[in-house]
Motif scaffolding. Structure first.
Motif, PDB file in Angstrom:
ATOM      1  N   MET A  77      31.840 -33.325  15.141  1.00  0.00           N
ATOM      2  CA  MET A  77      31.037 -34.480  15.539  1.00  0.00           C
ATOM      3  C   MET A  77      29.569 -34.087  15.657  1.00  0.00           C
ATOM      4  O   MET A  77      28.693 -34.815  15.209  1.00  0.00           O
ATOM      5  CB  MET A  77      31.520 -35.055  16.865  1.00  0.00           C
ATOM      6  N   GLN A  78      29.313 -32.927  16.260  1.00  0.00           N
ATOM      7  CA  GLN A  78      27.934 -32.468  16.418  1.00  0.00           C
ATOM      8  C   GLN A  78      27.235 -32.365  15.073  1.00  0.00           C
ATOM      9  O   GLN A  78      26.063 -32.723  14.953  1.00  0.00           O
ATOM     10  CB  GLN A  78      27.886 -31.104  17.109  1.00  0.00           C
ATOM     11  N   ALA A  79      27.952 -31.897  14.073  1.00  0.00           N
ATOM     12  CA  ALA A  79      27.369 -31.723  12.743  1.00  0.00           C
ATOM     13  C   ALA A  79      26.948 -33.056  12.130  1.00  0.00           C
ATOM     14  O   ALA A  79      26.024 -33.107  11.322  1.00  0.00           O
ATOM     15  CB  ALA A  79      28.353 -31.005  11.831  1.00  0.00           C
ATOM     16  N   GLU A  80      27.616 -34.135  12.527  1.00  0.00           N
ATOM     17  CA  GLU A  80      27.327 -35.458  11.964  1.00  0.00           C
ATOM     18  C   GLU A  80      26.268 -36.221  12.746  1.00  0.00           C
ATOM     19  O   GLU A  80      25.719 -37.199  12.252  1.00  0.00           O
ATOM     20  CB  GLU A  80      28.615 -36.280  11.910  1.00  0.00           C
ATOM     21  N   ILE A  81      25.970 -35.799  13.962  1.00  0.00           N
ATOM     22  CA  ILE A  81      25.026 -36.519  14.820  1.00  0.00           C
ATOM     23  C   ILE A  81      23.619 -35.973  14.595  1.00  0.00           C
ATOM     24  O   ILE A  81      23.344 -34.807  14.899  1.00  0.00           O
ATOM     25  CB  ILE A  81      25.426 -36.383  16.306  1.00  0.00           C
ATOM     26  N   GLU A  82      22.750 -36.822  14.050  1.00  0.00           N
ATOM     27  CA  GLU A  82      21.397 -36.386  13.731  1.00  0.00           C
ATOM     28  C   GLU A  82      20.337 -37.026  14.617  1.00  0.00           C
ATOM     29  O   GLU A  82      19.240 -36.491  14.728  1.00  0.00           O
ATOM     30  CB  GLU A  82      21.081 -36.688  12.270  1.00  0.00           C
ATOM     31  N   ASN A  83      20.657 -38.186  15.225  1.00  0.00           N
ATOM     32  CA  ASN A  83      19.641 -38.863  16.033  1.00  0.00           C
ATOM     33  C   ASN A  83      20.250 -39.460  17.306  1.00  0.00           C
ATOM     34  O   ASN A  83      21.452 -39.433  17.505  1.00  0.00           O
ATOM     35  CB  ASN A  83      18.894 -39.917  15.201  1.00  0.00           C
ATOM     36  N   VAL A  84      19.379 -39.979  18.138  1.00  0.00           N
ATOM     37  CA  VAL A  84      19.791 -40.495  19.452  1.00  0.00           C
ATOM     38  C   VAL A  84      20.761 -41.664  19.310  1.00  0.00           C
ATOM     39  O   VAL A  84      21.745 -41.750  20.048  1.00  0.00           O
ATOM     40  CB  VAL A  84      18.547 -40.889  20.280  1.00  0.00           C
ATOM     41  N   GLY A  85      20.524 -42.556  18.364  1.00  0.00           N
ATOM     42  CA  GLY A  85      21.416 -43.701  18.155  1.00  0.00           C
ATOM     43  C   GLY A  85      22.825 -43.274  17.779  1.00  0.00           C
ATOM     44  O   GLY A  85      23.811 -43.826  18.285  1.00  0.00           O
ATOM     45  N   GLN A  86      22.929 -42.284  16.908  1.00  0.00           N
ATOM     46  CA  GLN A  86      24.247 -41.775  16.515  1.00  0.00           C
ATOM     47  C   GLN A  86      24.952 -41.122  17.702  1.00  0.00           C
ATOM     48  O   GLN A  86      26.169 -41.260  17.850  1.00  0.00           O
ATOM     49  CB  GLN A  86      24.112 -40.775  15.366  1.00  0.00           C
TER      50      GLN A  86
END
Length: 80
Positions: free
Chosen positions: A61-70
């Motif tokens: 999940m961390q790898a896919e989260i790039e910004n605050v909204g995600q």
């Protein structure tokens, strides 16, 4: 106030100690690009978020989260 708004407010509060550049935090704020966090900062921040919301954010999940909204979306889903 919706759950998502509350989550975003909490995320902003959690980001502040790590926001060394004083970047304005929006849903589009990128952790790596805008905040320029290194991997240690990311790990410290993830631990703080997991404690705050009583969730586990997997490495995938961390790898896919790039910004605050995600991140807000992920927190909302994990709290589901």
């Amino acid at each position: 106030m919706t759950d998502r708004t509350a989550i975003l407010d909490t995320l902003r509060t959690q980001i502040e100690p790590f926001n060394k550049k004083g970047v304005a935090i929006t849903e589009a704020t990128s952790f790596q690009g805008d905040l320029e966090w290194d991997s240690l900062t990311v790990m410290d921040f993830v631990a703080a978020i997991e404690d705050e919301f009583d969730i586990i954010i997997t490495m995938n999940m961390q790898a896919e989260i790039e910004n605050v909204g995600q991140l807000a979306d992920a927190v909302e889903k994990l709290r589901g």
